[in-house]
Design a protein around this motif. Structure first.
Motif, short mmCIF file in Angstrom:
data_model
loop_
_atom_site.label_atom_id
_atom_site.label_comp_id
_atom_site.label_asym_id
_atom_site.label_seq_id
_atom_site.Cartn_x
_atom_site.Cartn_y
_atom_site.Cartn_z
N LEU A 129 0.57 -0.94 0.17
CA LEU A 129 -0.35 -0.05 -0.32
C LEU A 129 1.11 1.71 -0.19
N ASP A 130 1.08 1.92 -1.05
CA ASP A 130 2.16 3.52 -1.22
C ASP A 130 1.51 4.14 -1.25
N GLY A 131 2.16 5.06 -0.63
CA GLY A 131 0.95 6.51 -0.50
C GLY A 131 0.67 6.27 1.18
N SER A 132 0.95 5.84 1.82
CA SER A 132 0.47 5.16 3.31
C SER A 132 0.09 7.13 3.40
N ILE A 136 6.75 16.51 -8.84
CA ILE A 136 7.97 17.04 -7.44
C ILE A 136 7.50 17.58 -6.03
N ASN A 137 8.59 16.94 -5.23
CA ASN A 137 8.23 17.85 -3.92
C ASN A 137 9.11 19.22 -4.02
N MET A 138 8.15 20.18 -4.01
CA MET A 138 8.79 21.31 -4.20
C MET A 138 9.28 22.05 -3.04
N ARG A 144 2.19 19.36 -10.15
CA ARG A 144 1.08 18.32 -9.09
C ARG A 144 2.06 16.79 -8.28
N TRP A 145 1.06 17.11 -7.29
CA TRP A 145 2.40 16.57 -6.26
C TRP A 145 1.20 16.01 -5.33
N VAL A 146 0.68 14.34 -5.44
CA VAL A 146 -0.08 13.68 -4.54
C VAL A 146 0.44 13.10 -3.93
N ALA A 147 1.94 13.22 -3.38
CA ALA A 147 2.70 11.76 -2.59
C ALA A 147 2.40 10.90 -2.60
N SER A 148 1.76 9.57 -3.59
CA SER A 148 1.47 8.52 -3.44
C SER A 148 2.06 8.69 -5.46
N MET A 149 2.98 7.76 -5.18
CA MET A 149 3.31 7.73 -6.44
C MET A 149 2.33 6.74 -7.56
N VAL A 150 1.84 5.49 -7.20
CA VAL A 150 0.83 5.63 -7.68
C VAL A 150 -0.03 6.22 -8.55
N ILE A 186 5.63 14.62 -16.09
CA ILE A 186 7.71 13.91 -15.83
C ILE A 186 7.24 13.93 -13.77
N PHE A 187 8.01 12.81 -13.47
CA PHE A 187 7.30 12.52 -12.01
C PHE A 187 9.07 12.50 -11.60
N MET A 188 9.18 12.88 -11.45
CA MET A 188 11.09 13.48 -9.75
C MET A 188 10.62 12.97 -8.50
N TYR A 189 11.31 11.98 -7.99
CA TYR A 189 11.75 11.49 -6.51
C TYR A 189 13.55 11.59 -6.67
N PRO A 190 14.03 13.04 -6.83
CA PRO A 190 15.40 12.39 -6.94
C PRO A 190 16.83 12.67 -5.72
N GLY A 198 18.65 8.34 -2.95
CA GLY A 198 17.08 8.66 -3.07
C GLY A 198 15.58 8.28 -1.97
N LYS A 199 14.64 8.31 -2.40
CA LYS A 199 14.02 8.23 -1.28
C LYS A 199 12.86 7.28 -1.43
N LEU A 200 13.13 6.39 -3.23
CA LEU A 200 11.58 5.72 -3.55
C LEU A 200 13.07 4.53 -3.74
N ARG A 201 12.17 2.77 -3.21
CA ARG A 201 12.75 1.39 -3.49
C ARG A 201 12.89 1.28 -5.36
N LEU A 202 14.26 0.82 -5.11
CA LEU A 202 14.42 0.16 -6.84
C LEU A 202 13.25 -0.90 -6.73
N TYR A 249 10.40 -2.68 -5.52
CA TYR A 249 9.76 -2.65 -5.57
C TYR A 249 8.32 -1.32 -5.52
N GLU A 250 8.48 -0.80 -6.48
CA GLU A 250 8.71 0.95 -6.38
C GLU A 250 9.22 1.11 -7.95
N ALA A 251 10.40 1.76 -8.34
CA ALA A 251 10.85 2.11 -8.93
C ALA A 251 11.03 1.25 -10.54
P1 P6P Z 1 6.88 12.76 0.66
C1 P6P Z 1 5.06 7.39 -0.61
O1 P6P Z 1 5.20 7.84 0.52
C2 P6P Z 1 5.96 7.22 -1.21
O2 P6P Z 1 6.39 6.14 -1.04
C3 P6P Z 1 5.75 7.59 -2.83
O3 P6P Z 1 4.59 6.60 -3.10
C4 P6P Z 1 5.40 9.07 -3.10
O4 P6P Z 1 5.63 9.54 -4.52
C5 P6P Z 1 6.48 10.00 -2.24
O5 P6P Z 1 6.95 8.92 -0.98
C6 P6P Z 1 6.22 10.91 -1.55
O6 P6P Z 1 7.92 11.36 -0.77
O7 P6P Z 1 8.93 13.39 0.62
O8 P6P Z 1 6.43 13.87 -0.81
O9 P6P Z 1 6.33 12.49 1.62
#
Ligand code: P6P
Length: 335
Positions: free
Chosen positions: A116-119, A208-210, A242-248, A260-264, A274-278, A280-282
């Motif tokens: 459950l991504d985006g908890s 992107i998370n500004m 746009r930034w939902v903070a839910s990758m899905v 374009i989606f960026m979590y650099p 980076g923050k995201l996991r290779l 099971y996410e990336a």
């Molecule tokens: P931040 C959700 O926790 C997640 O893993 C991705 O789904 C989402 O893109 C990112 O982290 C959001 O991170 O730092 O903006 O809360």
């Protein structure tokens, strides 16, 4: 688009047309899709069920687990243990791999998932999702270990996600394009609502998370500054954000209308790429995006070419509309 092509019919037709789906893989996809339906039911209960809030535990990432994280993880494990299609599973919510118990036959596939991504969005009723990746267990040595999972993303047999939003939508690739299925709640069926999904090569929308702006590396800062300069700047056009903070949810929007989606990488935790996991996410998202005509890099290389060294390793992610990802990746090239 025919409203009545079910997921099962789609998989059978893919097998006939392309011979890409051995029986074990077809069973795997159908079992995961059924598990996503069960997760959707729990997600949709919200405050009416005992599913919101913290589970009072941390996961391997050191993040507080939500009750729905734990529920979703358990649903996927229970659904996939008995079928004889898997050798083992790996999850964001589990420190180590989960080997299929001896009481069940072992299969040839490995399943990885973020259940459950985006908890952080669960308790505020914003879209969340399940992400999954399928690898083949290579070699015929008995048993299975974490090392069997450490394959580059280009070796994936399938990948997909389910977004629990205004619609419940399953997005799937088996290496022959991207298809979308919408859950018909009246019949409980996944019905094909789009196939041959293509991402526009150009876009005027970035995700992107500004709030991390001051922590970015110069190439990312340059790219975003140019987008913000709009039509008066070098890009000659205005951009939306746009930034939902839910990758899905963000990736689904990009599949649907470009972007374009960026979590650099950023300097908050410079030791982490980076923050995201290779795994099971990336990787699953990169497979889907590439199958839809987009690209996905970590700023220097194709994400699907990264050879993993750890199950839970993190990665910098730039993905989506080809021309934009190529531009920002080029900014990362050594001068
Ligand atoms: P931040 C959700 O926790 C997640 O893993 C991705 O789904 C989402 O893109 C990112 O982290 C959001 O991170 O730092 O903006 O809360």
């Amino acid at each position: 688009m025919s409203k009545n092509v079910s997921l099962t019919q789609y998989l059978v037709e893919q097998q006939r047309e392309h011979g890409r789906i051995p029986a074990q893989l077809r069973l795997l996809i159908e079992v995961v899709a059924r598990a996503c339906k069960r997760i959707a039911i729990s997600v949709n209960k919200g405050a009416l069920g005992d599913v919101l809030g913290s589970a009072g535990t941390d996961n391997v990432q050191g993040e507080v687990q939500k009750k729905l994280d734990v529920i979703s993880n358990e649903v996927l494990i229970e659904a996939n243990e008995w079928g004889g299609h898997l050798a083992a599973m790996a999850s964001e919510e589990m420190d180590s791999i989960h080997v299929v118990p001896n009481r069940y036959p072992q299969g040839e596939y490995l399943l990885l998932f973020d259940p459950l991504d985006g908890s952080s969005n669960i308790d505020v009723n914003v879209s969340i999702g399940t992400i999954f990746s399928v690898l083949r267990k290579v070699g015929h040595s008995p048993g299975v270990s974490e090392a069997d999972f450490l394959q580059p993303g280009r070796h994936q047999a399938a990948a997909g996600y389910c977004v629990y939003g205004p619609q419940t939508t399953l997005v799937l690739t088996l290496g022959n394009g991207v298809a979308m299925f919408t859950l018909d709640r009246e019949t409980g069926s996944w019905l094909l609502t789009q196939k041959g999904v293509q991402i526009s090569p150009d876009t005027q929308e970035f995700a992107i998370n500004m709030s991390n702006l001051r922590h970015w590396a110069p190439p990312v800062r340059r790219y975003i500054d140019e987008c913000l300069a709009g039509k008066d700047g070098v890009r000659g056009k205005d951009f939306n954000m746009r930034w939902v903070a839910s990758m899905v949810a963000d990736v689904h929007r990009i599949l649907s209308r470009g972007g374009i989606f960026m979590y650099p990488w950023d300097q908050r935790e410079p030791e982490k790429p980076g923050k995201l996991r290779l795994m099971y996410e990336a990787n699953p998202m990169a497979f889907i995006v590439e199958q839809a005509g987009g690209i996905a890099t970590d700023g220097s290389q194709r994400i699907l070419d990264i050879v993993p060294t750890k199950l839970h390793q993190r990665v910098s992610v730039l993905l989506g509309s080809r021309n934009e990802v190529e531009r920002v990746t080029a900014y990362h090239a050594p001068a």
